[in-house]
Design a protein around this motif. Structure first.
Motif, short mmCIF file in Angstrom:
data_model
loop_
_atom_site.label_atom_id
_atom_site.label_comp_id
_atom_site.label_asym_id
_atom_site.label_seq_id
_atom_site.Cartn_x
_atom_site.Cartn_y
_atom_site.Cartn_z
N SER A 433 82.21 32.52 52.95
CA SER A 433 82.97 31.52 52.69
C SER A 433 83.31 30.25 51.27
O SER A 433 83.11 29.48 50.89
N MET A 434 81.71 29.99 51.78
CA MET A 434 81.19 29.02 51.44
C MET A 434 79.93 28.78 50.40
O MET A 434 79.48 29.39 50.37
N PRO A 435 80.10 27.85 49.96
CA PRO A 435 78.58 28.07 48.04
C PRO A 435 77.64 27.53 48.72
O PRO A 435 77.37 26.65 50.08
N LYS A 436 76.53 28.81 49.11
CA LYS A 436 74.98 28.29 48.84
C LYS A 436 74.86 26.79 48.16
O LYS A 436 75.18 26.32 47.34
N ILE A 437 73.71 26.90 49.02
CA ILE A 437 72.94 25.41 49.13
C ILE A 437 71.35 25.73 48.05
O ILE A 437 70.63 25.19 48.92
N ALA A 438 71.02 25.29 46.79
CA ALA A 438 70.12 25.66 46.42
C ALA A 438 69.14 23.93 46.02
O ALA A 438 69.84 22.75 45.71
N TYR A 439 68.94 24.11 47.40
CA TYR A 439 67.81 22.99 47.29
C TYR A 439 66.17 22.50 46.64
O TYR A 439 65.63 23.58 46.29
N PRO A 440 66.40 21.25 46.25
CA PRO A 440 64.79 21.99 44.97
C PRO A 440 63.38 21.68 45.76
O PRO A 440 63.75 21.39 46.81
N LYS A 441 62.34 22.09 45.81
CA LYS A 441 61.08 22.32 46.03
C LYS A 441 60.62 20.84 46.80
O LYS A 441 60.58 19.99 45.82
N ALA A 442 60.19 20.35 47.28
CA ALA A 442 59.22 18.95 47.66
C ALA A 442 58.16 18.96 47.49
O ALA A 442 57.43 19.83 46.78
N ASP A 443 58.14 17.48 46.68
CA ASP A 443 57.27 17.26 45.95
C ASP A 443 55.79 16.76 45.78
O ASP A 443 54.53 16.43 45.92
N GLY A 444 56.07 16.72 47.24
CA GLY A 444 55.23 15.92 47.63
C GLY A 444 54.28 14.19 47.76
O GLY A 444 53.49 14.18 48.26
N LYS A 445 55.20 13.20 46.85
CA LYS A 445 55.49 12.07 46.77
C LYS A 445 56.71 11.80 47.48
O LYS A 445 56.48 10.45 48.62
N LEU A 446 57.67 11.54 47.21
CA LEU A 446 58.97 11.53 48.06
C LEU A 446 60.08 11.79 49.39
O LEU A 446 60.12 11.53 49.74
N SER A 447 59.41 13.57 49.00
CA SER A 447 60.51 14.62 49.27
C SER A 447 58.67 15.48 50.20
O SER A 447 58.23 15.83 49.23
N PHE A 448 59.13 16.12 51.31
CA PHE A 448 58.36 16.53 52.19
C PHE A 448 58.79 18.07 52.83
O PHE A 448 59.74 17.99 52.41
N ASP A 449 57.87 18.80 53.10
CA ASP A 449 58.19 20.03 54.18
C ASP A 449 58.61 19.75 55.61
O ASP A 449 58.43 18.89 55.47
#
Length: 548
Positions: A433-449
């Motif tokens: 019943s809820m929309p799925k969320i597509a998260y961008p891939k981590a860039d290793g500079k600002l965002s990480f796994d």
């Protein structure tokens, strides 16, 4: 092997701000009156501060009472707040800076300090030991010890050297039994012993359910040209379209900033990943302009008890009491809980010291309830009692407007009570019943796994030990949660502990990577069936935060 037994007047479980303040004040009072008082502090982290994570902008009100000369004693508070900036993030690129005049005055931080609470607790630990308090890091209180009458009579520390299958290894050592006239539980948010005490003594029968958020924190070294020591930045809005919460960016000393996101755990969409929302946040220009070209040096996450006054349980029971975030004394209107936790500990110490006089010993320290209500900490929590419920009920914009009016013009005394009676774990809607969320891939500079982030938390557990993340019913993750909620543990956990994998026959299996656990307690809180019970692992296991 028989357990070693140690006897004390008071045992404090947890060496955080509230626990250390309790122990210190007790010993100060005893020393001033030349009385012998044996006080012990147990800490499950490998050292004091190892499990402490907080933003933090620190208000010194309680510290001023505990150590009026804290500056001369070398308390690690050197960065005073110089400026407050508050932004409403409209989308991934745009933001509006809000004038201080239209933000709740509780968000103004003049006179406060940007601090590492891990280091603050290390300093408090030094003061405690100097006063003669016995401090035992690396010893986790695994269970409550009750006497024959059912009164809390101490705690039992965890056994060491037990294998994953439950067998005793060559290194086996039974936990110690520590007994006391009074035991103070200062475990922090969602303490597992505190949770069991609330259930056993029905301490929450007259209050609203406790409400929680998950708070992330990273420390970054940034270029000097992007650093403004003393600047405090808060944001609301994007990226949290499916949840309420907000972010912070604190400019500390030595060209370091503390950046984080707080996500309320009453969110509805099971596809939401708080960790990935935090990674998205760092790409917004308000944050990215500070972090770009910098180096991330630390990561951690911790649940926050934010229900406030409405959610405070009865804090006393036969043989002891609860203080600080174990009870839920955080003032969410200020996004601060360290000073209120410390004050709750100070009041506890004053109460227990009075009761420990030979002619005043009673089973339950019920006097604490009256003393707490007569202290400034209660007045502060009363004034902010509607802050969180207003945001939950009306959203960030309307709830924020109500709080601005309530805090700035009526000092929290508007004659309304707003309650939030739905527990956070009961808020999830079905995945379909809820929309799925597509998260961008981590860039290793600002965002990480997640895994590279957990690495920075210095988390370690003895691998061959019973799993400290216990399933009450092993069939629920696949049999119920996967079909109904797409097993949200895969996303609400900030450390990659929970996975759904396929075995050799293509059957879905629920895998628990307990080694990754950063002790945030989110799984214990948000699991929709309340099927996960977090208990302490073998002593000293968990994160080892250096400066959080």
């Amino acid at each position: 092997m028989e357990r070693e037994v140690m006897e004390f007047d008071v045992i404090v479980v947890g060496a955080g701000p509230s626990g250390l303040s309790t122990a210190i004040k007790l010993k100060q009072l005893a020393n001033a009156s030349e009385q012998e008082l044996n006080v012990c502090v147990l800490e499950k982290g490998s050292e004091i501060g190892a499990h402490i994570l907080s933003g933090a902008v620190f208000e010194t009100r309680a510290l001023d009472e505990l150590f009026p000369n804290w500056k001369e004693l070398g308390a690690p508070l050197t960065t005073s707040v110089t400026e407050d900036h508050i932004y409403l993030l409209k989308d991934e690129k745009n933001a509006t800076k809000l004038p201080n005049a239209i933000t709740p005055k509780t968000m103004h931080n003049k006179g406060n300090y940007i601090a590492s609470m891990a280091n603050m607790c290390r300093w408090l630990g030094e003061q405690a030991e100097a006063l003669g308090i016995e401090v035992y890091p690396g010893f986790a209180a695994a269970s409550v010890h009750y006497d024959e009458s059912g009164k809390v009579a101490g705690v039992i520390t965890g056994d060491m050297g037990v294998s994953e299958s439950g067998e005793q290894k060559d290194t086996y050592m039974p936990g110690m039994l520590l007994t006391a006239t009074y035991t103070v539980f200062a475990e922090g948010c969602r303490g597992h012993l505190g949770k069991s005490l609330i259930e056993k003594f029905d301490l929450d029968k007259d209050c609203s359910p406790q409400h929680y958020a998950i708070g992330f924190k990273e420390i970054w070294d940034i270029p000097p040209s992007q650093h403004q020591e003393g600047l405090v930045v808060h944001t609301a809005g994007w990226p949290l379209s499916d949840a309420t919460g907000g972010s912070y960016l604190y400019h500390g000393e030595n060209n370091q900033v503390f950046v984080g996101l707080i996500v309320d755990l009453n969110y509805k969409n099971p596809h939401l990943s708080p960790f990935d929302e935090f990674q998205r946040l760092k790409h917004h220009p308000v944050i990215a302009n500070t972090l770009s070209g910098g180096t991330r040096v630390a990561y951690g996450a911790r649940a926050i008890a934010k229900g406030g006054l409405h959610s405070l349980p009865k804090m006393t029971f036969p043989g002891g009491l609860m203080v600080g975030c174990n009870a839920g004394t955080l003032n969410f209107a200020k996004i601060k809980g360290n000073h209120t936790a410390m004050k709750s500990g100070i009041v506890a110490a004053e109460t227990l010291f009075e009761l420990l006089q030979a002619d005043k010993k009673v089973a339950e320290p019920a006097l604490y309830t009256e003393n707490f209500k007569n202290a400034w900490v209660y007045d502060e929590l009363y004034g902010s009692r509607n802050f969180g419920p207003a945001i939950h009920k009306f959203g960030m914009v309307l709830g924020g407007a109500y709080n601005m009016l309530d805090q700035n013009f009526f000092a929290g005394k508007l004659p309304f009570t707003i309650n939030d009676s739905t527990p956070d774990h009961a808020c999830l809607e079905t995945a379909s019943s809820m929309p799925k969320i597509a998260y961008p891939k981590a860039d290793g500079k600002l965002s990480f796994d997640k895994l590279s982030s957990v690495f920075l938390s210095n988390t370690n557990h003895e691998e061959d030990q019973p799993c400290h993340l216990q399933l009450k019913d092993a069939t629920i993750p696949i049999g119920v949660n996967l079909e109904k909620f797409d097993e949200p543990a895969q996303r609400y956990c900030p450390a990659g502990v929970y996975e759904v994998i396929e075995d050799n026959d293509g059957q879905k299996q629920f895998q628990i990577n307990g080694q990754n656990c950063v002790h945030c307690k989110t799984c214990d809180i948000k699991e929709p069936s309340q099927n996960i019970n977090w208990v302490v692992p073998e002593g000293a296991g968990g994160p080892n935060y250096p400066n959080m």
